[in-house]
Design a protein around this motif. Structure first.
Motif, PDB file in Angstrom:
ATOM      1  N   GLY A  34      -3.433  -9.329   0.845  1.00  0.00           N
ATOM      2  CA  GLY A  34      -2.797  -8.115   0.336  1.00  0.00           C
ATOM      3  C   GLY A  34      -1.805  -7.440   1.269  1.00  0.00           C
ATOM      4  N   VAL A  35      -1.513  -8.073   2.414  1.00  0.00           N
ATOM      5  CA  VAL A  35      -0.550  -7.450   3.325  1.00  0.00           C
ATOM      6  C   VAL A  35       0.698  -8.319   3.445  1.00  0.00           C
ATOM      7  CG1 VAL A  35      -0.147  -6.458   5.601  1.00  0.00           C
ATOM      8  CG2 VAL A  35      -2.448  -6.461   4.642  1.00  0.00           C
ATOM      9  N   LEU A  36       1.840  -7.717   3.158  1.00  0.00           N
ATOM     10  CA  LEU A  36       3.122  -8.405   3.298  1.00  0.00           C
ATOM     11  C   LEU A  36       3.708  -8.053   4.659  1.00  0.00           C
ATOM     12  CD1 LEU A  36       5.514  -9.945   1.782  1.00  0.00           C
ATOM     13  CD2 LEU A  36       6.425  -7.683   1.390  1.00  0.00           C
ATOM     14  N   SER A 293       4.672 -17.739 -11.031  1.00  0.00           N
ATOM     15  CA  SER A 293       3.423 -17.612 -10.289  1.00  0.00           C
ATOM     16  C   SER A 293       3.119 -16.134 -10.101  1.00  0.00           C
ATOM     17  CB  SER A 293       3.552 -18.298  -8.935  1.00  0.00           C
ATOM     18  OG  SER A 293       4.626 -17.745  -8.221  1.00  0.00           O
ATOM     19  N   ARG A 294       1.839 -15.842 -10.125  1.00  0.00           N
ATOM     20  CA  ARG A 294       1.433 -14.451 -10.057  1.00  0.00           C
ATOM     21  C   ARG A 294       1.078 -14.114  -8.612  1.00  0.00           C
ATOM     22  NH1 ARG A 294      -2.757 -11.265 -10.882  1.00  0.00           N
ATOM     23  NH2 ARG A 294      -4.085 -13.006 -10.369  1.00  0.00           N
ATOM     24  N   GLN A 295       1.641 -13.036  -8.116  1.00  0.00           N
ATOM     25  CA  GLN A 295       1.331 -12.660  -6.747  1.00  0.00           C
ATOM     26  C   GLN A 295      -0.033 -11.974  -6.701  1.00  0.00           C
ATOM     27  OE1 GLN A 295       4.431  -9.895  -5.676  1.00  0.00           O
ATOM     28  NE2 GLN A 295       3.133  -8.169  -6.168  1.00  0.00           N
ATOM     29  N   PRO A 296      -0.668 -11.954  -5.508  1.00  0.00           N
ATOM     30  CA  PRO A 296      -1.942 -11.242  -5.402  1.00  0.00           C
ATOM     31  C   PRO A 296      -1.781  -9.800  -5.897  1.00  0.00           C
ATOM     32  CG  PRO A 296      -1.506 -12.493  -3.394  1.00  0.00           C
ATOM     33  CD  PRO A 296      -0.276 -12.600  -4.249  1.00  0.00           C
ATOM     34  N   SER A 297      -2.703  -9.364  -6.745  1.00  0.00           N
ATOM     35  CA  SER A 297      -2.520  -8.075  -7.422  1.00  0.00           C
ATOM     36  C   SER A 297      -2.372  -6.910  -6.465  1.00  0.00           C
ATOM     37  CB  SER A 297      -3.720  -7.795  -8.335  1.00  0.00           C
ATOM     38  OG  SER A 297      -3.836  -8.809  -9.267  1.00  0.00           O
ATOM     39  N   ALA A 298      -3.052  -6.968  -5.327  1.00  0.00           N
ATOM     40  CA  ALA A 298      -3.041  -5.816  -4.426  1.00  0.00           C
ATOM     41  C   ALA A 298      -2.016  -5.971  -3.305  1.00  0.00           C
ATOM     42  CB  ALA A 298      -4.431  -5.611  -3.837  1.00  0.00           C
ATOM     43  N   LEU A 299      -1.090  -6.950  -3.437  1.00  0.00           N
ATOM     44  CA  LEU A 299      -0.101  -7.174  -2.387  1.00  0.00           C
ATOM     45  C   LEU A 299       0.722  -5.907  -2.148  1.00  0.00           C
ATOM     46  CD1 LEU A 299       1.119  -9.224  -0.450  1.00  0.00           C
ATOM     47  CD2 LEU A 299       2.703  -9.896  -2.243  1.00  0.00           C
ATOM     48  N   THR A 300       0.816  -5.509  -0.912  1.00  0.00           N
ATOM     49  CA  THR A 300       1.534  -4.319  -0.402  1.00  0.00           C
ATOM     50  C   THR A 300       0.884  -2.991  -0.784  1.00  0.00           C
ATOM     51  OG1 THR A 300       3.102  -3.813  -2.187  1.00  0.00           O
ATOM     52  CG2 THR A 300       3.752  -5.551  -0.662  1.00  0.00           C
ATOM     53  N   ILE A 301      -0.255  -3.033  -1.467  1.00  0.00           N
ATOM     54  CA  ILE A 301      -0.895  -1.764  -1.838  1.00  0.00           C
ATOM     55  C   ILE A 301      -2.009  -1.444  -0.842  1.00  0.00           C
ATOM     56  CG2 ILE A 301      -2.143  -0.509  -3.634  1.00  0.00           C
ATOM     57  CD1 ILE A 301      -0.891  -2.575  -5.612  1.00  0.00           C
ATOM     58  N   PRO A 302      -1.869  -0.342  -0.099  1.00  0.00           N
ATOM     59  CA  PRO A 302      -2.912   0.029   0.857  1.00  0.00           C
ATOM     60  C   PRO A 302      -4.195   0.366   0.122  1.00  0.00           C
ATOM     61  CG  PRO A 302      -0.912   1.326   1.210  1.00  0.00           C
ATOM     62  CD  PRO A 302      -0.766   0.637  -0.109  1.00  0.00           C
ATOM     63  N   PHE A 303      -5.316   0.102   0.770  1.00  0.00           N
ATOM     64  CA  PHE A 303      -6.607   0.356   0.140  1.00  0.00           C
ATOM     65  C   PHE A 303      -7.191   1.675   0.629  1.00  0.00           C
ATOM     66  CE2 PHE A 303     -11.302   0.000   0.452  1.00  0.00           C
ATOM     67  CZ  PHE A 303     -11.570   0.040  -0.902  1.00  0.00           C
ATOM     68  N   GLU A 304      -7.661   2.456  -0.306  1.00  0.00           N
ATOM     69  CA  GLU A 304      -8.340   3.690   0.037  1.00  0.00           C
ATOM     70  C   GLU A 304      -9.618   3.725  -0.771  1.00  0.00           C
ATOM     71  OE1 GLU A 304      -6.855   8.217   0.956  1.00  0.00           O
ATOM     72  OE2 GLU A 304      -5.634   6.837  -0.212  1.00  0.00           O
TER      73      GLU A 304
END
Lengths: 307, 516
Positions: A34-36, A293-304
């Motif tokens: 999830g991190v670019l 192709s589908r990118q990881p759903s949480a790519l570039t989204i910070p987790f809280e």
């Protein structure tokens, strides 16, 4: 005539693909978490410079590689702190690091190497593996590579094994797809993402060090020439799959190598156009393939963590 | 000795006290229901037990030992597991992979999980294909995976946060049976719900929460459901006979038809759907020649097992999807394939199924949401007249009993019930307005809010509106509708008029055994 140029073309295509393979493979794992890391190019450039410097200072290319990897990993650590812990915008952070890397390596290079820029830097020798040479056409090209080139392929295998068969790989995939679910399953999202980014840093470091101490035995300003960006593109092109990403990297490597082959064949194609080719290819790849192709759903989204 | 003991638990979020001095014992082998309206603190209590939040005051013991989980991982270690309202499954991974997540050693061993799944299947009847991808499973199946995930570690305490809100009637029965199985094996179950019918079927004891406090804990043997409702809402639910009947529905008997019966014969057609066909983007037919007429002053309910086209019908009526064929006429105006704006202009009010994604913008204020589609109304020379809008919003909030401290607070800060009331307020204030679509209008709401929504819908009908009510709650449809049409595989397969509603007949049609 094409026969005599083929081994050289294949050899240089592979050689040019190696840094991209390293960087893209690490980046692929980080993006699955999830991190670019848009800072990939900066990591490579810093590593290339540090490796050159350390190798020149100590006379050992191995120490050079270690130093390069160390610096790239440090940059990755900083990227992780900003984008995982502080939840900063990953794209902005990445661009910032790239500008910093370009500026600092250019400055230090001129300060330290300025008068000595002709001095060769101790580098790795080609291995010339006897059992590979005899394969027809591609044999000599495969055999005449430095050790790091083989390590890059090994890293693809290792990364594939990690993702498919280890609990860390499962955690990486879960965290990149649905961090909330992973959190609830008792997985530390932050720890997994840190490890993912650091993994990308180590591999980008190897890729950058390869450029200066294994490939060209010198450092030049902005010597990555956007290889980090190509690596990010290769990940998209490869649909976040290690093998397809490897194929995309090889494609970029060979596209770059065309600039040596085409003049040798005395074809009348402007060299400037050939220099442009990999980047043009990258653009086409993204435009044509990103939808499929589908990118990881949480790519570039910070987790809280929320209730 | 009790398994879990809570004493004096208090939890605050900013100035808001979510839980206030909660003391409670959970015995071994009991199913303990937590009952309360939205915002009563049920979920917060679960989250404290599961370590998602930490209490500001108070202590917990588990099996006699102090219990203060700093995170879900620690709670899991102590044998406390939780099935959340929103599933915690990674959609593009298989069932087995999801089950291994967070509990596998360095190298994955899928075979171990599959063996364990077979054991659980034998013990509890929890059967599922380990190789199936989560996004291919139905909601009920996904929940089963969640429960398997919880039972894998042989826990002491299973916490279920509103597990039945998303389930079909038969799936609810299966779930409640599983809860009893779990309790029979000496484990404890905490079941959060606001459906009274479930409580009387499964609970050993029930604790009623209101505004963060425990009102009472009662053993269910011989308990009076009506008094539980009173404890829950803190007042007599006036004229909520149908809600109560629907919610209680202990014997599965037909609830009495609402006293406020509408006009006996509906007027001319206000909505005419003819031969509607819809294929989704993957080419799968979702609606297959559906025809339906709704007259003025009538509420038509659409019953059906989820996934039979009712969601798509709602989307098409709202203008969010374009039908492949067929025609929709509202009050004489063709609206087939029109934009949402054109449909609104034709006099259609929409209460969409997905309140959070479609009906409102949570980050904007209540006032902004109320006038989302009518920004121009308060615009002078291109500038927004905020004070005029604020005033208008205040009036609307008063009329529709939308409870918020001010029209300027964000929509997200409202409870689900008040958000829905705001959406209803906006849609019912449209001018012109001839037809209202209400899709799953009470999903996730508590009894008090449900009552308000029903009353609004009935009042709209009495004012001469045609209403189409799409709902997965059979009791709701039977309580509110003048006519129920059953949808099955994209077609209407039968219709019943008020007075002749029966669960059995509708249920049979829903499962494809049509007999009109």
């Amino acid at each position: 005539m094409i026969d005599e140029h083929m081994p050289v073309f294949i050899g240089s295509g592979l050689r040019l693909a190696v840094p991209i393979i390293f960087a893209a493979t690490g980046e692929m794992l980080s993006e699955r978490a999830g991190v670019l890391n848009l800072s990939l190019d900066g990591m490579m450039l810093m590593s290339a410079f540090t490796a050159a410097l350390a190798s020149w200072a100590t006379g050992s290319p191995l120490i050079g590689v270690a130093a390069g990897v160390l610096v790239a990993t440090a940059v990755a650590g900083a990227q992780a702190v900003l984008s995982v812990t502080l939840r900063a915008n990953q794209l902005v952070v990445g661009i910032g690091f790239n500008i910093l890397a370009l500026g600092s390596t250019t400055f230090l290079y001129r300060e330290i190497f300025g008068p000595l820029s002709r001095d060769p830097i101790p580098g790795f020798a080609q291995l010339n593996l006897p059992w590979l040479v005899h394969i027809p056409v591609i044999g000599p090209a495969l055999a005449n590579q430095t050790g790091l080139a083989y390590v890059s392929i090994l890293m693809v295998v290792v990364t594939w094994l990690i993702l498919k068969y280890t609990s860390f790989g499962l955690a990486v995939r879960a965290v990149g797809e649905d961090p909330r679910a992973a959190d609830k399953a008792g997985i530390s999202v932050a720890r997994t993402r840190y490890l993912g980014v650091l993994y990308a840093g180590i591999l980008a470091g190897l890729g950058g060090a390869f450029m200066s101490v294994a490939d060209s035995n010198t450092f030049t300003e902005n010597m990555t020439k956007g290889a980090g960006y190509l690596a990010i593109t290769a990940v998209i092109f490869g649909g976040w799959n290690p093998w397809y990403t490897l194929a995309a990297c090889l494609l970029f490597g060979f596209a770059t190598a065309l600039q040596f082959l085409v003049p040798a064949l005395q074809l009348d194609v402007p060299v400037a156009l050939l220099l442009l080719l990999p980047y043009l290819l990258a653009l086409v790849a993204i435009a044509g393939f990103v939808g499929k192709s589908r990118q990881p759903s949480a790519l570039t989204i910070p987790f809280e963590r929320g209730g | 000795m009790a398994l879990l003991e809570l004493s004096g638990l208090t939890k605050r979020f900013g100035a808001f006290t979510a839980l206030d001095d909660i003391s409670l014992l959970i015995e071994r082998g009991e199913v303990h229901c937590l009952l309360g309206e939205n915002g009563a603190g049920k979920s917060t209590l679960c989250n404290l037990v599961f370590g998602v939040h930490r209490p500001d005051a108070g202590t917990m013991t588990l099996g006699g030992e102090p219990f203060d989980p700093r995170g879900p991982a620690e709670a899991l270690q102590r044998g406390v597991v939780m099935v959340h309202q929103h599933f915690s499954l990674v959609p593009n991974m298989t069932v087995a992979e999801n089950l291994m997540l967070g509990r596998a050693s360095a190298v994955l061993k899928p075979q171990d999980i599959i063996v364990r799944m077979e054991q659980l299947a034998a013990e509890y009847g929890l059967e599922i294909d380990p190789e199936a991808r989560i996004d291919e499973l139905s909601v009920g199946e996904r929940q089963r995976v969640e429960i398997i995930k919880c039972l894998l570690g042989d826990p002491q305490l299973l916490v279920l946060d509103e597990p039945t809100a998303v389930l079909q009637p038969d799936e609810i029965d299966a779930l409640l049976a599983i809860c009893r199985q779990v309790a029979l094996r000496g484990k404890s179950v905490i079941l959060v719900t606001h459906k009274l019918g479930e409580i009387s079927r499964v609970a050993d004891r029930t604790t009623v929460l209101r505004q963060g406090r425990i009102i009472e804990t009662v053993a269910m043997e011989g308990a009076d459901i009506r008094s539980l409702v009173r404890s829950m809402v803190g007042r007599d639910v006036q004229s909520a006979g149908s809600v109560l009947a629907a919610a209680v529905d202990i014997e599965g008997k037909t609830p009495a038809k609402s006293s406020s019966v509408g006009p006996t014969s509906p007027g001319e057609a206000v909505l005419q759907i003819s031969d509607l066909v819809y294929r989704d983007p993957h080419g799968v037919p979702r609606l297959d020649g559906l025809s339906l007429t709704v007259g003025t002053g009538e509420i038509v309910g659409i019953a059906g097992v989820e996934g039979n086209g009712q969601s798509e019908l709602g989307l098409i009526l709202a203008g969010l999807a374009a039908p492949s064929a067929g025609a929709i006429v509202v009050g004489g105006t063709q609206v087939t394939g029109c934009t949402p704006q054109e449909i609104t202009d034709a006099g259609v009010g929409i209460v969409p199924e997905d309140r959070h994604a479609v009906a409102c913008i949570k980050e904007l204020s209540v006032a902004e949401n109320l006038y989302l589609g009518a920004i121009g109304k308060f615009s002078r020379f291109g500038l927004l007249d905020k004070s005029a809008r604020r005033k208008a919003a205040e009036t609307m909030m008063r009329d529709f009993d939308v409870r918020a401290s001010s029209p300027d607070v964000s929509m997200a800060s409202l409870s689900g019930g008040n958000q829905q009331k705001a959406v209803l307020a906006r849609e019912l204030s449209l001018d012109p307005l001839v037809f209202l679509l209400a899709a799953q209008p009470t999903r996730g709401l508590d009894v008090g809010a449900i009552e308000a929504v029903y009353n609004r819908i009935r009042a709209a009908r009495d004012d001469g509106l045609g209403v189409l009510l799409i709902s997965s709650e059979l009791e709701e449809l039977m309580a509110v509708s003048d006519r129920i049409a059953v949808i099955y595989r994209g077609k209407l397969v039968g219709e019943l008029a008020a007075g002749s509603f029966s669960r059995e007949a509708i249920g049979a049609m829903m499962s494809g055994h049509a007999h009109v």
